[in-house]
Design a protein around this motif. Structure first.
Motif, PDB file in Angstrom:
ATOM      1  N   PRO A   1      -0.903   5.780  -7.279  1.00 16.72           N
ATOM      2  CA  PRO A   1      -2.051   6.140  -6.482  1.00 16.72           C
ATOM      3  C   PRO A   1      -3.306   5.847  -7.286  1.00 16.72           C
ATOM      4  O   PRO A   1      -4.329   5.868  -6.598  1.00 16.72           O
TER       5      PRO A   1
ATOM      6  N   ARG B   1       0.975   3.871  -2.927  1.00 16.50           N
ATOM      7  CA  ARG B   1       0.385   5.223  -2.711  1.00 16.50           C
ATOM      8  C   ARG B   1       1.463   6.286  -3.424  1.00 16.50           C
ATOM      9  O   ARG B   1       1.088   7.083  -3.698  1.00 16.50           O
TER      10      ARG B   1
ATOM     11  N   LEU C   1      -4.761   2.281  -5.954  1.00 16.12           N
ATOM     12  CA  LEU C   1      -4.828   2.206  -4.509  1.00 16.12           C
ATOM     13  C   LEU C   1      -6.168   1.651  -3.910  1.00 16.12           C
ATOM     14  O   LEU C   1      -6.148   1.281  -2.932  1.00 16.12           O
TER      15      LEU C   1
ATOM     16  N   ARG D   1       0.830  -1.057  -0.145  1.00 13.11           N
ATOM     17  CA  ARG D   1      -0.065  -0.004   0.038  1.00 13.11           C
ATOM     18  C   ARG D   1       0.810   1.366   0.174  1.00 13.11           C
ATOM     19  O   ARG D   1       0.445   2.085  -0.533  1.00 13.11           O
TER      20      ARG D   1
END
Length: 161
Positions: A27, A23, A30, A19
């Motif tokens: 993104p 990120r 995500l 994650r």
């Protein structure tokens, strides 16, 4: 700590690690929790299998990381930020590239440009990256012009001196 808690801790470690990476570099993906969970599960299995086969923990971690990041080494987001920072530095000063890249990722013309190329983990080394970079630059110029998007240079030219 029992074995079940240990496995849960390892799984959350790989999920958090992925994650965090997503990120920063992907993104737009995500929210794909199914992908993140499945990939973290695969990394955990790889890690556990490697340890069971006698590999050291750092070796097992390295093997699990290969599985965790497979297919994610080339980031469309990073590529767009790079194009915006390098080719549109005057028109789009920081932090605009980071804010504009996610919007551009959802644009059909930008996606069509990415889709022309088979993006793999080794794509950047294939020599095709320069063509992608050039085509993205052209696509962004066309988007700015055709949509009459305001840029810093246009604002400077429009204002009286």
């Amino acid at each position: 700590m029992n074995k079940k808690q240990n496995i849960k801790q390892e799984l959350s470690y790989f999920r958090l690690k992925l994650r965090s990476f997503m990120r920063e570099h992907h993104p737009e993906r995500l929210q794909d929790t199914e992908f993140i969970t499945a990939r973290a599960d695969m990394a955990l299995i790889t890690y556990c299998d490697a340890v069971a086969q006698g590999f050291t923990h750092p070796e097992a971690e390295s093997m699990a990381s290969e599985v965790l990041y497979q297919g994610l080494h080339l980031s469309k987001y990073d590529t767009l930020v790079s194009v915006l920072e390098n080719e549109f530095e005057r028109e789009l000063p920081a932090p605009l590239p980071e804010k504009l890249a996610p919007i551009l990722l959802s644009n059909e013309a930008v996606q069509a440009t990415f889709d022309k190329f088979g993006l793999t983990d080794t794509f950047a080394a294939s020599g095709q990256y320069d063509r992608l970079y050039t085509e993205l630059t052209g696509t962004i110029v066309l988007l700015i012009e055709s949509n009459r998007l305001p840029t810093v240079r246009l604002a400077e030219e429009a204002s009286p001196k």
